[in-house]
Design a protein around this motif. Sequence first.
Motif, mmCIF file in Angstrom:
data_model
loop_
_atom_site.group_PDB
_atom_site.id
_atom_site.type_symbol
_atom_site.label_atom_id
_atom_site.label_comp_id
_atom_site.label_asym_id
_atom_site.label_seq_id
_atom_site.Cartn_x
_atom_site.Cartn_y
_atom_site.Cartn_z
ATOM 1 N N ARG A 193 39.847 35.818 3.483
ATOM 2 C CA ARG A 193 40.235 35.804 2.071
ATOM 3 C C ARG A 193 40.505 37.217 1.554
ATOM 4 N NH1 ARG A 193 36.051 31.845 1.828
ATOM 5 N NH2 ARG A 193 34.591 33.366 0.947
ATOM 6 N N THR A 194 39.671 38.174 1.943
ATOM 7 C CA THR A 194 39.882 39.549 1.452
ATOM 8 C C THR A 194 41.120 40.173 2.072
ATOM 9 O OG1 THR A 194 38.394 40.428 3.165
ATOM 10 C CG2 THR A 194 37.423 39.913 1.005
ATOM 11 N N ARG A 195 41.399 39.882 3.354
ATOM 12 C CA ARG A 195 42.613 40.437 3.972
ATOM 13 C C ARG A 195 43.857 39.795 3.357
ATOM 14 N NH1 ARG A 195 40.276 44.764 5.082
ATOM 15 N NH2 ARG A 195 38.854 43.732 3.637
ATOM 16 N N ARG A 196 43.789 38.514 3.069
ATOM 17 C CA ARG A 196 44.934 37.826 2.457
ATOM 18 C C ARG A 196 45.233 38.403 1.072
ATOM 19 N NH1 ARG A 196 44.992 33.211 -0.768
ATOM 20 N NH2 ARG A 196 42.844 32.620 -0.214
ATOM 21 N N ALA A 197 44.191 38.705 0.330
ATOM 22 C CA ALA A 197 44.381 39.246 -1.019
ATOM 23 C C ALA A 197 45.001 40.636 -1.000
ATOM 24 C CB ALA A 197 43.041 39.279 -1.753
ATOM 25 N N ARG A 198 44.869 41.310 0.120
ATOM 26 C CA ARG A 198 45.357 42.688 0.212
ATOM 27 C C ARG A 198 46.844 42.766 0.510
ATOM 28 N NH1 ARG A 198 43.009 46.032 5.174
ATOM 29 N NH2 ARG A 198 44.472 44.614 6.183
ATOM 30 N N VAL A 199 47.414 41.718 1.108
ATOM 31 C CA VAL A 199 48.812 41.739 1.542
ATOM 32 C C VAL A 199 49.709 41.209 0.425
ATOM 33 C CG1 VAL A 199 50.451 40.963 3.289
ATOM 34 C CG2 VAL A 199 48.054 41.361 3.923
ATOM 35 N N GLN A 200 50.699 41.999 0.049
ATOM 36 C CA GLN A 200 51.662 41.576 -0.961
ATOM 37 C C GLN A 200 52.841 40.867 -0.297
ATOM 38 O OE1 GLN A 200 50.841 41.839 -4.199
ATOM 39 N NE2 GLN A 200 48.934 42.634 -3.299
ATOM 40 N N PRO A 201 53.467 39.921 -0.994
ATOM 41 C CA PRO A 201 54.612 39.209 -0.395
ATOM 42 C C PRO A 201 55.678 40.149 0.153
ATOM 43 C CG PRO A 201 53.943 38.147 -2.429
ATOM 44 C CD PRO A 201 53.119 39.397 -2.329
ATOM 45 N N ALA A 202 55.973 41.221 -0.580
ATOM 46 C CA ALA A 202 57.005 42.155 -0.126
ATOM 47 C C ALA A 202 56.636 42.824 1.191
ATOM 48 C CB ALA A 202 57.250 43.209 -1.204
ATOM 49 N N ASP A 203 55.320 42.931 1.462
ATOM 50 C CA ASP A 203 54.876 43.572 2.705
ATOM 51 C C ASP A 203 55.309 42.788 3.938
ATOM 52 O OD1 ASP A 203 53.591 45.487 1.156
ATOM 53 O OD2 ASP A 203 51.647 44.469 1.240
ATOM 54 N N VAL A 204 55.489 41.485 3.770
ATOM 55 C CA VAL A 204 55.825 40.628 4.915
ATOM 56 C C VAL A 204 57.190 39.970 4.740
ATOM 57 C CG1 VAL A 204 53.439 40.199 5.623
ATOM 58 C CG2 VAL A 204 54.479 38.765 3.854
ATOM 59 N N GLY A 205 58.009 40.530 3.852
ATOM 60 C CA GLY A 205 59.373 40.053 3.688
ATOM 61 C C GLY A 205 59.515 38.782 2.900
ATOM 62 N N LEU A 206 58.541 38.457 2.037
ATOM 63 C CA LEU A 206 58.624 37.261 1.207
ATOM 64 C C LEU A 206 58.978 37.648 -0.235
ATOM 65 C CD1 LEU A 206 55.432 35.311 2.404
ATOM 66 C CD2 LEU A 206 57.818 34.878 3.052
ATOM 67 N N PRO A 207 59.707 36.786 -0.951
ATOM 68 C CA PRO A 207 60.013 37.066 -2.356
ATOM 69 C C PRO A 207 58.740 36.979 -3.200
ATOM 70 C CG PRO A 207 60.711 34.856 -1.785
ATOM 71 C CD PRO A 207 60.283 35.509 -0.502
ATOM 72 N N PRO A 208 58.672 37.713 -4.300
ATOM 73 C CA PRO A 208 57.462 37.696 -5.123
ATOM 74 C C PRO A 208 57.167 36.336 -5.721
ATOM 75 C CG PRO A 208 59.239 38.886 -6.223
ATOM 76 C CD PRO A 208 59.696 38.635 -4.824
#
Length: 282
Positions: free
Chosen positions: A18-33
């Motif tokens: 859960r904490t790692r998921r909260a740290r990753v932003q959509p843009a970091d993995v090529g997803l739209p906001p």
Amino acid sequence: MTATPSSPRRDDLAHFLRTRRARVQPADVGLPPGARRRTPGLRREEVAHLAEVGVSWYTWLEQGRDIQVSEPLLERLARALRLNATERAHLFELAQGRPAARPLCSPAAVSDALQRVLDAHPYPALVSSRRWDILAWNDAATVLYGDLSRAPPAHRNGLWSMFMNPDRRTLLRDWETAARKTVAGFRLDAARAADRTEFDALATDLSRVSPEFARFWGEHEVIEASEGLKELILPGVGLIIFDHLTLAHVDPDGRALRLTFYTPHPGESAARARELFLTTSR
């Protein structure tokens, strides 16, 4: 699926995910906001999509349920959550109770800090990869093994040198015993590798050019050789017995290395080593 009582390890795994998921932003993995998000980071369904797993299954994992997790899935989760090498190892520890297998990935050079550690050791010291490719050394090591920088990189390898460098045969007091132990140690490291392709390629190449290696390799002996004695006969010096110790080290990029240090055995060996390594301006 019926719920089962949780455990501290599964609780830790759920919280870590859960904490790692909260740290990753959509843009970091090529997803739209996307639309407004009630929580920071990625949604569960986005992690599930990136890791190529069902949303329900990933949800159960984050809830700390007792479900089986394969290594390929953990690797995909590590990539989806953009985990670094230490976090990836922690994920495997929590999910499977054991360290992740480290990929065979040899750096072209070692860090400046590691080289300084080698240079500070007064006696021979080497850094090698898990496949025994020699990556770095100190000046004292060249006294025993010559100028390693002049050897072709493909042959700058502890196993290859044992069989294909004629000087090793005269340097070692009992070459055959040392060679057998070397082969047995290499076979054990090959079996532990996440991908042993490069280990087997080296063994195949050596088998073609060294009948002795082919014979020892065919005996399928294994040995844990992280420490021991090396009895070396140096021209003009005589016999020096070294204690040698090999330690595991993981560099900042998560690559597994082997650090080998030589220290002369007490007595005549220590006196001869001091004369050879400490009282000359090499």
